[in-house]
Design a protein around this motif. Structure first.
Motif, PDB file in Angstrom:
ATOM      1  N   SER A   8       0.845  -1.196   0.000  1.00 57.50           N
ATOM      2  CA  SER A   8       0.000   0.000   0.000  1.00 57.50           C
ATOM      3  C   SER A   8       0.879   1.243   0.000  1.00 57.50           C
ATOM      4  CB  SER A   8      -0.910   0.012   1.232  1.00 57.50           C
ATOM      5  OG  SER A   8      -1.833  -1.067   1.192  1.00 57.50           O
ATOM      6  N   PRO A  10       0.767   5.636  -0.091  1.00 57.07           N
ATOM      7  CA  PRO A  10       0.018   6.904  -0.089  1.00 57.07           C
ATOM      8  C   PRO A  10       0.223   7.645  -1.409  1.00 57.07           C
ATOM      9  CG  PRO A  10       1.366   6.672   1.898  1.00 57.07           C
ATOM     10  CD  PRO A  10       1.817   5.613   0.938  1.00 57.07           C
ATOM     11  N   TRP A  11      -0.825   8.279  -1.877  1.00 58.51           N
ATOM     12  CA  TRP A  11      -0.781   8.971  -3.164  1.00 58.51           C
ATOM     13  C   TRP A  11       0.332  10.015  -3.205  1.00 58.51           C
ATOM     14  CZ3 TRP A  11      -1.238   9.313  -8.034  1.00 58.51           C
ATOM     15  CH2 TRP A  11      -1.513  10.504  -8.714  1.00 58.51           C
ATOM     16  N   THR A  42      -1.762  -1.041  -3.943  1.00 54.25           N
ATOM     17  CA  THR A  42      -2.895  -0.202  -3.582  1.00 54.25           C
ATOM     18  C   THR A  42      -2.402   1.215  -3.312  1.00 54.25           C
ATOM     19  OG1 THR A  42      -4.079  -2.062  -2.586  1.00 54.25           O
ATOM     20  CG2 THR A  42      -4.796   0.154  -1.967  1.00 54.25           C
ATOM     21  N   GLY A  44      -3.477   4.671  -1.815  1.00 49.91           N
ATOM     22  CA  GLY A  44      -4.468   5.299  -0.955  1.00 49.91           C
ATOM     23  C   GLY A  44      -4.297   6.798  -0.893  1.00 49.91           C
ATOM     24  N   ASN A  45      -5.319   7.482  -0.392  1.00 46.11           N
ATOM     25  CA  ASN A  45      -5.243   8.942  -0.309  1.00 46.11           C
ATOM     26  C   ASN A  45      -4.163   9.403   0.657  1.00 46.11           C
ATOM     27  OD1 ASN A  45      -7.275   9.176  -2.128  1.00 46.11           O
ATOM     28  ND2 ASN A  45      -8.886   9.578  -0.640  1.00 46.11           N
ATOM     29  N   HIS A  82      -6.855   2.064  -6.725  1.00 47.74           N
ATOM     30  CA  HIS A  82      -6.917   3.166  -5.770  1.00 47.74           C
ATOM     31  C   HIS A  82      -7.987   2.848  -4.745  1.00 47.74           C
ATOM     32  CE1 HIS A  82      -8.549   6.939  -4.121  1.00 47.74           C
ATOM     33  NE2 HIS A  82      -7.278   7.213  -3.999  1.00 47.74           N
ATOM     34  N   GLU A  83      -7.700   3.145  -3.498  1.00 49.04           N
ATOM     35  CA  GLU A  83      -8.616   2.830  -2.416  1.00 49.04           C
ATOM     36  C   GLU A  83      -8.786   4.062  -1.543  1.00 49.04           C
ATOM     37  OE1 GLU A  83      -7.655  -0.117   0.892  1.00 49.04           O
ATOM     38  OE2 GLU A  83      -8.873  -1.332  -0.469  1.00 49.04           O
ATOM     39  N   GLY A  84     -10.031   4.466  -1.324  1.00 51.58           N
ATOM     40  CA  GLY A  84     -10.296   5.654  -0.521  1.00 51.58           C
ATOM     41  C   GLY A  84     -11.323   6.524  -1.195  1.00 51.58           C
ATOM     42  N   ALA A  85     -11.462   7.748  -0.718  1.00 47.21           N
ATOM     43  CA  ALA A  85     -12.435   8.664  -1.295  1.00 47.21           C
ATOM     44  C   ALA A  85     -12.070   8.996  -2.740  1.00 47.21           C
ATOM     45  CB  ALA A  85     -12.493   9.943  -0.458  1.00 47.21           C
ATOM     46  N   GLU A 117     -12.436   4.776  -8.216  1.00 43.89           N
ATOM     47  CA  GLU A 117     -12.409   5.923  -7.318  1.00 43.89           C
ATOM     48  C   GLU A 117     -11.404   6.978  -7.771  1.00 43.89           C
ATOM     49  OE1 GLU A 117     -11.643   3.944  -3.646  1.00 43.89           O
ATOM     50  OE2 GLU A 117     -13.735   3.358  -3.371  1.00 43.89           O
TER      51      GLU A 117
END
Length: 312
Positions: A8, A10-11, A42, A44-45, A82-85, A117
Motif C-alpha cells: 500500500s 500513499p498517493w 494499492t 491510498g489517499n 486506488h482505495e479511498g475517497a 475511485e
C-alpha cells in the motif's frame, strides 16, 4: 516462500519519493522475491498532499515502479487499484499516475486496474496505459474518459466491471459500430439504459461476447435484444440479472435458453416488473433454464410460483 506481494502506497508519496525511500531502506538494493507471481499495489489517499510543483515527481514515481517490479521480477500478474475517497486529478497528476501504471506493468502477462475511485479527464492518460486484462471503472457524464479505456482494451480484457449511467457507450464506438470483446470471460455491469431499443437493432451474426463465462447485471438487462447472449452458449456458466416483462418476451422471442446454454449452472434472477406479461411466458423462460441450471435464485414469491409452474 513468498508467492504473492501486496503493498500500500500513499498517493502523495509517488510525488516526493518517500515511498521509494522507505521501501528501499527496508528491503535493500538487492532484495527480491523470485517466487512471487502476483504483485498487488494499492494507492491510498493518505494524510499528506501531493507536491504538484515537484520537478522530480515523475522520475520519483517511475523509480518506485521499477523498484516494485524488481521486488517481484517473476510476477505474471500486477494489480493496481486506488482505495479511498474519490479524488480528481489535475493534468499533471493524471500523467504521473498513467506513467507509473505503464512502468509497473512492463512485461507482465496479466494487468489488472481498478479506477472506480479515480477521476481521469484527459484522454492522453488512456493512450499511455498499456492493454489490460482486467478493468474496473465508474463512468458517467463526469467520468466519461474511463469508458474509452474499456474500448481501447476490448481485445485483451478477460474481466470488466463497469458502473455507469447509460451502458450504450460500452457496446458501441463513436461511429456507432458494435464493439467486440473476444476474450472477455467476466462482465459485471451496474447500469441503466433508459433508451434501450425495443427490438433487435444489431444483426444476429454479430457476436460481441463469444467467450463469456459470468454475466452480472443486478439492476436490469441493459439492451433490447439478445446481443449479450450470442455465441456464448458453450461458455456461459453464471448469470445474475434483473428482468422486466419486455426482457422475458425478448429472451423467449430469440429462444435464448432453449437447449442452447449447456454449461449454464448458476442463475440469479431479480424481478423489476412482470405485471404486463402472461404467467406462461415467465414459466416458459424458467422451464428452459431448469434443463441445465443446478443453482437457481429467485427474489419474489411471484417468481417462485411461476418456477413451480415451470417445473410441473
Amino acid at each position: 516462500m513468498v508467492r504473492e506481494l501486496s503493498i500500500s502506497i500513499p498517493w502523495f508519496s509517488l510525488f516526493d519519493g518517500t515511498a521509494y525511500e522507505l521501501l528501499f531502506d527496508y528491503m535493500g538494493e538487492t532484495s527480491s522475491l523470485p517466487l512471487a507471481r502476483k504483485l498487488h499495489i494499492t494507492i491510498g489517499n493518505g494524510v499528506g498532499e501531493p507536491d504538484y510543483m515537484n520537478n522530480n515527481a515523475i522520475d520519483n514515481a517511475l523509480m518506485l515502479a521499477q523498484f516494485l517490479r524488481s521486488l517481484a521480477p517473476a510476477a505474471t500478474l500486477v494489480d493496481v487499484k486506488h482505495e479511498g475517497a474519490v479524488f480528481q486529478l489535475c493534468e499533471f497528476g493524471e500523467k504521473l499516475l498513467a506513467d507509473f501504471i505503464k512502468s509497473v506493468y512492463d512485461n507482465t502477462q496479466q494487468t489488472k486496474l481498478d479506477l472506480r475511485e479515480v477521476d481521469f479527464k484527459h484522454t492522453f492518460a488512456i493512450d499511455i496505459i498499456p492493454p489490460l486484462t482486467s478493468l474496473k471503472v465508474y463512468c458517467n457524464s463526469t467520468y466519461n474518459v474511463h469508458i474509452g479505456l474499456a474500448l481501447k482494451c476490448a481485445d485483451t480484457l478477460l474481466e470488466l466491471e463497469v458502473e455507469m449511467e447509460n451502458s450504450k457507450a460500452l457496446f458501441y464506438d463513436a461511429d456507432g459500430n458494435v464493439v467486440a470483446y473476444p476474450n472477455l470471460r467476466h462482465l459485471q455491469l451496474l447500469a441503466s439504459s433508459p433508451d434501450k431499443p425495443a427490438d433487435r437493432n444489431v444483426p444476429g451474426y454479430i457476436v460481441p461476447f463469444p467467450t463469456l463465462r459470468k454475466l452480472v447485471m443486478p439492476y436490469e438487462y441493459p439492451l433490447g435484444d439478445d446481443m449479450l447472449f450470442r455465441g456464448n452458449s458453450a461458455t456461459l456458466e453464471h448469470l445474475d440479472t434483473a428482468f422486466d416483462s419486455n426482457d422475458v418476451t425478448m429472451l423467449n422471442k430469440y429462444r435464448v435458453f432453449e437447449s442452447k446454454h449447456k454449461v449454464l449452472r448458476i442463475v440469479c434472477i431479480r424481478v423489476v416488473d412482470l405485471s404486463n406479461i402472461p404467467e406462461t411466458e415467465t414459466s416458459k423462460l424458467l422451464g428452459n433454464m431448469l434443463e441445465t441450471v443446478q443453482i437457481l435464485y429467485v427474489d419474489t414469491d411471484l417468481l417462485v410460483s411461476r418456477l413451480i409452474a415451470a417445473a410441473q
